[in-house]
Design a protein around this motif. Structure first.
Motif, short mmCIF file in Angstrom:
data_model
loop_
_atom_site.label_atom_id
_atom_site.label_comp_id
_atom_site.label_asym_id
_atom_site.label_seq_id
_atom_site.Cartn_x
_atom_site.Cartn_y
_atom_site.Cartn_z
N ARG A 55 0.43 -1.16 0.09
CA ARG A 55 -0.17 0.20 -0.26
C ARG A 55 0.68 1.39 -0.06
O ARG A 55 0.61 2.35 -0.63
CB ARG A 55 -0.75 0.09 1.39
CG ARG A 55 -2.25 -0.31 1.15
CD ARG A 55 -2.72 -1.02 2.71
NE ARG A 55 -2.06 -2.17 3.40
CZ ARG A 55 -2.18 -3.70 3.25
NH1 ARG A 55 -3.17 -3.39 2.45
NH2 ARG A 55 -1.08 -4.47 2.94
N THR A 56 2.06 1.03 0.97
CA THR A 56 2.27 2.69 1.53
C THR A 56 2.80 2.71 -0.16
O THR A 56 2.67 3.81 -0.89
CB THR A 56 3.90 2.07 2.19
OG1 THR A 56 2.71 2.18 3.67
CG2 THR A 56 3.96 3.91 3.02
N ARG A 105 11.21 4.36 3.98
CA ARG A 105 10.70 2.75 4.69
C ARG A 105 11.63 2.10 4.87
O ARG A 105 12.99 1.48 3.81
CB ARG A 105 9.97 2.05 3.98
CG ARG A 105 9.38 0.75 5.33
CD ARG A 105 8.26 0.21 4.37
NE ARG A 105 6.93 1.00 5.01
CZ ARG A 105 5.93 1.04 4.88
NH1 ARG A 105 5.67 -0.70 4.69
NH2 ARG A 105 4.71 1.29 5.31
N HIS A 133 4.44 6.12 11.38
CA HIS A 133 4.49 6.22 10.08
C HIS A 133 3.72 7.56 10.00
O HIS A 133 2.43 6.79 9.72
CB HIS A 133 3.74 4.50 10.19
CG HIS A 133 4.11 4.09 8.17
ND1 HIS A 133 3.96 5.07 7.59
CD2 HIS A 133 3.11 3.82 8.32
CE1 HIS A 133 2.87 4.42 6.62
NE2 HIS A 133 2.58 3.12 6.66
N GLN A 136 0.59 7.15 7.18
CA GLN A 136 -0.50 7.15 7.79
C GLN A 136 -1.16 7.48 8.27
O GLN A 136 -2.48 7.17 8.31
CB GLN A 136 -0.26 5.32 8.15
CG GLN A 136 -1.25 4.81 8.94
CD GLN A 136 -2.31 3.98 7.68
OE1 GLN A 136 -1.44 3.08 7.03
NE2 GLN A 136 -3.23 3.33 8.03
N ARG A 174 4.87 0.98 14.53
CA ARG A 174 4.82 2.60 14.73
C ARG A 174 3.38 3.44 14.20
O ARG A 174 3.18 4.66 13.77
CB ARG A 174 5.94 2.71 13.06
CG ARG A 174 5.41 1.79 12.05
CD ARG A 174 6.42 1.37 10.80
NE ARG A 174 6.04 0.48 9.50
CZ ARG A 174 7.35 0.42 9.55
NH1 ARG A 174 8.11 -0.07 9.45
NH2 ARG A 174 6.34 -0.96 8.17
N VAL A 175 2.64 2.88 13.36
CA VAL A 175 1.20 3.57 13.55
C VAL A 175 0.36 3.94 14.26
O VAL A 175 0.51 5.42 15.07
CB VAL A 175 0.77 2.70 12.31
CG1 VAL A 175 -1.15 2.63 12.12
CG2 VAL A 175 0.90 1.52 11.41
N ARG A 228 -2.56 -4.89 13.57
CA ARG A 228 -2.06 -6.49 12.67
C ARG A 228 -0.85 -6.67 13.95
O ARG A 228 -0.10 -6.03 14.61
CB ARG A 228 -1.08 -5.98 11.56
CG ARG A 228 -0.49 -7.18 10.70
CD ARG A 228 -0.33 -7.28 9.40
NE ARG A 228 1.03 -6.39 9.66
CZ ARG A 228 2.66 -6.94 9.50
NH1 ARG A 228 2.44 -8.82 9.75
NH2 ARG A 228 3.42 -6.42 9.48
N GLN A 230 1.85 -8.31 14.93
CA GLN A 230 3.61 -8.22 13.76
C GLN A 230 4.23 -9.42 14.34
O GLN A 230 5.01 -8.84 15.15
CB GLN A 230 3.84 -7.35 13.81
CG GLN A 230 3.39 -5.75 13.53
CD GLN A 230 4.10 -4.70 12.51
OE1 GLN A 230 4.98 -4.12 12.68
NE2 GLN A 230 3.42 -3.07 13.29
N PRO A 268 -5.22 -0.43 9.45
CA PRO A 268 -4.15 0.15 8.28
C PRO A 268 -2.86 -0.83 7.12
O PRO A 268 -3.21 -0.57 6.32
CB PRO A 268 -2.51 0.96 8.95
CG PRO A 268 -2.94 -0.14 10.00
CD PRO A 268 -4.67 -0.51 10.12
N GLY A 269 -3.87 -2.30 7.24
CA GLY A 269 -3.39 -2.91 6.62
C GLY A 269 -1.70 -3.47 6.59
O GLY A 269 -1.34 -2.51 7.29
N PRO A 270 -1.46 -4.40 6.36
CA PRO A 270 -1.99 -5.65 5.80
C PRO A 270 -2.50 -6.59 7.42
O PRO A 270 -2.52 -6.82 7.98
CB PRO A 270 -0.88 -6.50 5.53
CG PRO A 270 -0.44 -6.11 5.75
CD PRO A 270 0.12 -4.66 6.12
#
Ligand code: NCD
Length: 318
Positions: A55-56, A105, A133, A136, A174-175, A228, A230, A268-270
């Motif tokens: 996405r980003t 990134r 981020h 986002q 980070r989101v 997510r 992670q 935010p996905g994924p």
């Protein structure tokens, strides 16, 4: 406004509103048959991606192209980085190519900050390790504002008094960090709902509340943001099992009924469907997940436009 965008903390309330309002203006252009604007013609934007991204990366590329910038995509795989070239040498190469903006990134927290000291152009942080981020967070704020206030009422408004609950793996996110900073700057009340093992130690100094009980937070939320889990960043066992995690912190259809009628569900996905979010929730009308992706392009257009000081936007008729 700063020349770089490294952290959501770089943005004052006025800066944030300027970005969101500029994005609103640009969104009306996205509805036209010809989406391209000449604003950044002759400028070069480099997308420097050391970590995987769908996405980003695509979103920054689309944003730069819609503003007519030249775009160079640089991914660490297949480049000299794989041969051990350092971030500094890579930065100097980009500098020699005359990059006006570098979107980076990187897996290391602080990489964007470092890069900003080595290049003359503008640096935009597209995710550095578990740190931040900021774009986002901007697209999330844009999405919340549009959905909860309506497009007509959104312009010029902050998120004052809105309640946003951010759920799950805050430790590696980070989101979450960027959202806590930005949403609170815009006047929202943010609560983190997570198991204690998935909260950073420093969370007490963040401008937000903390809860270990998702069920009691949902009825008070205007927006709930699922994170997510992670697994790729986890070095230890942070919860007993995926099933146990989903049972307490996953959002399924039954749990979603605890939300007020107007509340939205974000991610935010994924996504890990079936872990932090059930498929029927992700695909429900409350979900803003697809909108978040679309809004990402307009918000990143606004960021590039404002940071690179592009030519004036044409008057947009509503
Ligand atoms: C996030 C990221 O990479 O930080 N995704 C994104 O940018 N849309 C969140 C994640 O990886 O879970």
């Amino acid at each position: 406004m700063n020349r770089h965008l490294i952290s959501a903390a770089d943005l004052s309330r006025d800066d944030s509103l300027l970005i969101l309002d500029t994005a609103e203006e640009l969104a009306s252009i996205a509805d036209r048959p010809i989406k391209k604007l000449p604003t950044l013609r002759g400028r070069t934007v480099v997308n420097l991606f050391f970590e995987d991204s769908t996405r980003t990366r695509i979103s920054f590329e689309a944003a730069a192209k819609r503003l007519s910038a030249d775009v160079i995509n640089f991914s660490a795989k297949g480049s000299s980085v794989a041969k051990g070239e350092s971030l500094k040498d890579t930065a100097l190469t980009l500098e020699a190519m005359g990059a006006d903006a570098v979107v980076i990134r990187h897996g290391a927290s602080g990489a964007a900050h470092r890069l900003a000291r080595w290049v003359r152009g503008t640096v935009v942080n597209a995710g550095d390790g578990t740190h931040e981020h900021p774009t986002q967070a901007l697209l999330d704020a844009f999405t919340i504002r549009r959905r909860l206030l309506g497009i007509e009422r959104a312009r010029g408004q902050g998120l004052d008094g809105m309640r946003v609950t951010i759920v799950g793996d805050v430790l590696h996110s980070r989101v979450a960090r960027s959202n806590v900073l930005l949403l609170s700057t815009l006047g929202a009340h943010v609560t983190l709902a997570a198991p204690p093992t998935l909260l950073p130690l420093a969370v007490g100094s963040w401008p937000c509340g903390v809860s270990y009980d998702l069920d009691s937070e949902l009825p008070k939320s205007d927006a709930v943001m699922m994170l997510r889990v992670q697994q790729e960043r986890m070095t230890a066992a942070y919860f007993p099992s995926v099933r146990e995690y989903s049972r307490r912190y996953g959002l399924d259809a039954t749990r979603m009924t605890r939300l007020p009628d107007h509340a939205i569900v974000m991610h935010p996905g994924p996504m890990n469907r079936g872990v932090e979010i059930a498929a029927e929730v992700a695909d429900s009308p409350r979900s803003t997940i697809v909108e978040q992706v679309a809004n990402g392009v307009t918000v990143r257009m606004a960021v590039l436009y404002l940071l690179l000081g592009g030519a004036e936007l044409p008057a947009v008729t509503q």
